[in-house]
Design a protein around this motif. Structure first.
Motif, PDB file in Angstrom:
ATOM      1  N   VAL A  27       0.826  -1.218   0.000  1.00  0.00           N
ATOM      2  CA  VAL A  27       0.000   0.000   0.000  1.00  0.00           C
ATOM      3  C   VAL A  27       0.858   1.264   0.000  1.00  0.00           C
ATOM      4  N   ARG A  28       1.984   1.210  -0.670  1.00  0.00           N
ATOM      5  CA  ARG A  28       2.896   2.367  -0.677  1.00  0.00           C
ATOM      6  C   ARG A  28       2.267   3.607  -1.297  1.00  0.00           C
ATOM      7  N   ASP A  29       1.370   3.437  -2.267  1.00  0.00           N
ATOM      8  CA  ASP A  29       0.723   4.599  -2.886  1.00  0.00           C
ATOM      9  C   ASP A  29      -0.299   5.243  -1.958  1.00  0.00           C
ATOM     10  N   GLU A  30      -0.581   4.607  -0.833  1.00  0.00           N
ATOM     11  CA  GLU A  30      -1.410   5.192   0.229  1.00  0.00           C
ATOM     12  C   GLU A  30      -0.506   5.686   1.367  1.00  0.00           C
ATOM     13  N   HIS A  50     -12.044   2.192   2.183  1.00  0.00           N
ATOM     14  CA  HIS A  50     -11.225   2.095   3.394  1.00  0.00           C
ATOM     15  C   HIS A  50      -9.958   1.299   3.101  1.00  0.00           C
ATOM     16  N   ILE A  51      -8.891   1.656   3.782  1.00  0.00           N
ATOM     17  CA  ILE A  51      -7.706   0.803   3.805  1.00  0.00           C
ATOM     18  C   ILE A  51      -7.953  -0.180   4.936  1.00  0.00           C
ATOM     19  N   LYS A  63      -4.672  -3.807   2.271  1.00  0.00           N
ATOM     20  CA  LYS A  63      -5.090  -3.394   0.926  1.00  0.00           C
ATOM     21  C   LYS A  63      -6.208  -2.359   1.035  1.00  0.00           C
ATOM     22  N   LYS A  64      -6.576  -1.789  -0.099  1.00  0.00           N
ATOM     23  CA  LYS A  64      -7.705  -0.868  -0.167  1.00  0.00           C
ATOM     24  C   LYS A  64      -8.952  -1.675  -0.544  1.00  0.00           C
ATOM     25  N   ALA A  77      -2.246  -0.999  -3.538  1.00  0.00           N
ATOM     26  CA  ALA A  77      -1.898   0.399  -3.793  1.00  0.00           C
ATOM     27  C   ALA A  77      -0.429   0.462  -4.196  1.00  0.00           C
ATOM     28  N   ASN A  78      -0.045  -0.471  -5.043  1.00  0.00           N
ATOM     29  CA  ASN A  78       1.302  -0.554  -5.562  1.00  0.00           C
ATOM     30  C   ASN A  78       1.210  -1.401  -6.840  1.00  0.00           C
ATOM     31  N   SER A 101      -1.163   5.601  10.246  1.00  0.00           N
ATOM     32  CA  SER A 101       0.147   5.003  10.048  1.00  0.00           C
ATOM     33  C   SER A 101       1.162   5.856  10.798  1.00  0.00           C
TER      34      SER A 101
END
Length: 107
Positions: A27-30, A50-51, A63-64, A77-78, A101
């Motif tokens: 989920v790096r893009d989040e 939601h994540i 994940k999303k 999100a990657n 986070s």
């Protein structure tokens, strides 16, 4: 002059809040990266967008959530990792909703 209690700003359901360390960059893009600590609330009803932390065939993942018309997907999100689209016989449980986070910049 007022003391800020960090968790009270984030946590709604204190008994249901669980900190988890993230392993991997799913989920790096989040803006959640390997090694970050996420705060997960198990009492919040998960909704589209939601994540979430989910258990897929016994393994945890972050994940999303894509949830429309009774259909569920777990979106990565990657782009290096595939989305999870449930197939017949696969077990998926949305375990909790990610509230925050936390990153540590220095050791």
């Amino acid at each position: 002059d007022e003391r800020i209690v960090f968790l009270s700003l984030i946590v709604v359901h204190r008994p249901a809040a669980v900190p988890l360390r993230v392993r991997g960059d799913w989920v790096r893009d989040e803006v959640i990266f390997d090694g970050d600590v996420i705060l997960v609330d198990r009492a919040i009803k998960p909704r589209h967008g939601h994540i979430v932390v989910a258990v897929v065939d016994g393994a945890f993942t972050c994940k999303k959530l894509w949830l429309r018309v009774g259909k569920l997907k777990l979106l990565s999100a990657n782009p290096d990792f595939p989305d999870i689209v449930p197939c017949e016989g696969q077990t998926i449980e949305v375990w909790g909703v990610v509230l925050a986070s936390v990153k540590r910049f220095q050791n």
